[in-house]
Scaffold this motif. Structure first.
Motif, mmCIF file in Angstrom:
data_model
loop_
_atom_site.group_PDB
_atom_site.id
_atom_site.type_symbol
_atom_site.label_atom_id
_atom_site.label_comp_id
_atom_site.label_asym_id
_atom_site.label_seq_id
_atom_site.Cartn_x
_atom_site.Cartn_y
_atom_site.Cartn_z
ATOM 1 N N THR A 230 0.856 -1.190 0.000
ATOM 2 C CA THR A 230 0.000 0.000 0.000
ATOM 3 C C THR A 230 0.890 1.237 0.000
ATOM 4 N N THR A 232 1.875 5.104 0.561
ATOM 5 C CA THR A 232 1.557 6.136 1.559
ATOM 6 C C THR A 232 1.638 7.545 0.989
ATOM 7 N N GLY A 252 -2.769 5.712 -0.646
ATOM 8 C CA GLY A 252 -3.900 4.822 -0.444
ATOM 9 C C GLY A 252 -4.046 3.763 -1.512
ATOM 10 N N ASP A 253 -3.365 3.921 -2.663
ATOM 11 C CA ASP A 253 -3.415 2.904 -3.722
ATOM 12 C C ASP A 253 -2.701 1.632 -3.265
ATOM 13 N N LYS A 254 -3.147 0.508 -3.785
ATOM 14 C CA LYS A 254 -2.525 -0.778 -3.473
ATOM 15 C C LYS A 254 -2.086 -1.459 -4.762
ATOM 16 N N ASN A 271 -7.161 1.553 -6.588
ATOM 17 C CA ASN A 271 -7.262 2.748 -5.745
ATOM 18 C C ASN A 271 -7.726 2.347 -4.339
ATOM 19 N N LYS A 272 -7.899 3.330 -3.465
ATOM 20 C CA LYS A 272 -8.232 3.032 -2.073
ATOM 21 C C LYS A 272 -9.611 2.401 -1.920
ATOM 22 N N ASP A 273 -10.453 2.530 -2.957
ATOM 23 C CA ASP A 273 -11.780 1.922 -2.921
ATOM 24 C C ASP A 273 -11.799 0.522 -3.514
#
Length: 294
Positions: A230, A232, A252-254, A271-273
């Motif tokens: 992930t 930061t 927030g991207d993985k 993305n973070k979602d």
């Protein structure tokens, strides 16, 4: 005094007479010395008005017949003509969108044209772009962003009734393609590479945190193996992938996939979602990644 007994009268013989006393020597009758010429006082024969009237009447009758025949012919021929219906042409064209905005090159959108009246004989419209360096449009109204700038997409009917839509393309990163199937990432159905299950090592530094599973020898500070990291902060990733536009990860991207020598080899960025942003397939770095440059 009986001229029938006059020998000169019967023989019509000329005789010499006294001009002062023109008397016939045979019968003593007064002679006409003017010959056969008629005097000015002699009555002239009357004109033949009846014949003139007949001629004029005949001319009028014949002329009237001709005029009547002409109008009768026109009436009959016009009556035989079949009245052809007038074609119903397009009077108005509208497009479902008056403007389009693209945030990246390569994206597409659909435009739909409507024509009036509904009973128009030919409802065909032709799509045109006034700047194909910015956006193009196909025969079905599909618009594609080609380059940054502005363009006008228009739909034209056969009788040159038209409508238009203004297109704006912002300079952004072009949508990337999947290295496996070749489709745009938004249409790609490929799955991320499967993750192996050897031992796990956790990493945490200025740009990512997480753990990777690997089968090779442990590396102290450089990510190696398969797993999830992930990010930061915003950072460029897979810099050694020179075959595609630059890749960027936001805070927030993985990234789920494989790492080698401290950088991405293959996998997918979410993305973070949890929505996939892009898939990456890059060669393994030939040297170790220098974490101090982050």
């Amino acid at each position: 005094n009986n001229i029938d007994c006059c020998p000169y009268w019967q023989s019509q013989e000329e005789q010499e007479v006294d001009e002062d006393n023109p008397v016939c020597q045979g019968c003593g009758q007064l002679l006409n010395t003017s010959g056969t010429e008629s005097s000015d006082d002699e009555e002239k024969p009357p004109r033949n008005w009846k014949r003139i009237f007949i001629i004029v009447f005949a001319v009028l009758v014949v002329g009237g017949i001709c005029v009547g025949c002409f109008f009768a012919y026109k009436f009959i021929t016009n009556g035989d003509k079949t009245v052809q219906p007038q074609p119903v042409v397009i009077s108005n064209v509208t497009i479902d969108k008056t403007s389009l905005s693209f945030d990246a090159i390569g994206k597409t959108a659909q435009l739909t044209a409507t024509v009036l009246p509904d009973n128009a004989d030919d409802k065909t419209v032709v799509w045109k772009s006034d700047n194909e360096a910015v956006s193009t449009v196909d025969a079905n109204g599909n618009v594609t962003a080609v380059g940054a700038g502005n363009a006008v997409i228009s739909a034209h009917s056969g009788n040159e009734v038209s409508a238009s839509c203004e297109v704006t393309v912002n300079k952004g990163e072009p949508e990337k393609t999947c290295p496996k199937c070749g489709n745009k990432l938004s249409k790609c159905t490929c799955s991320p590479p499967p993750l192996p299950s050897p031992s796990t090592k956790s990493y945490s530094c200025g740009k990512y945190v997480g753990g990777l599973k690997y089968s090779n020898a442990l590396k102290t500070n450089i990510p190696e193996g398969d797993g999830t990291l992930t990010y930061t902060r915003r950072v460029q990733i897979a810099k050694h992938d020179t075959q595609n536009p630059p890749h960027y990860a936001e805070a927030g991207d993985k990234f789920v996939g494989s790492w080698g020598n401290g950088d991405i080899v293959s996998g997918a960025l979410y993305n973070k979602d949890g929505v996939i942003k892009e898939k990456i397939l890059a060669p393994k770095r030939f040297n170790d990644y220098d974490l101090s440059k982050d």
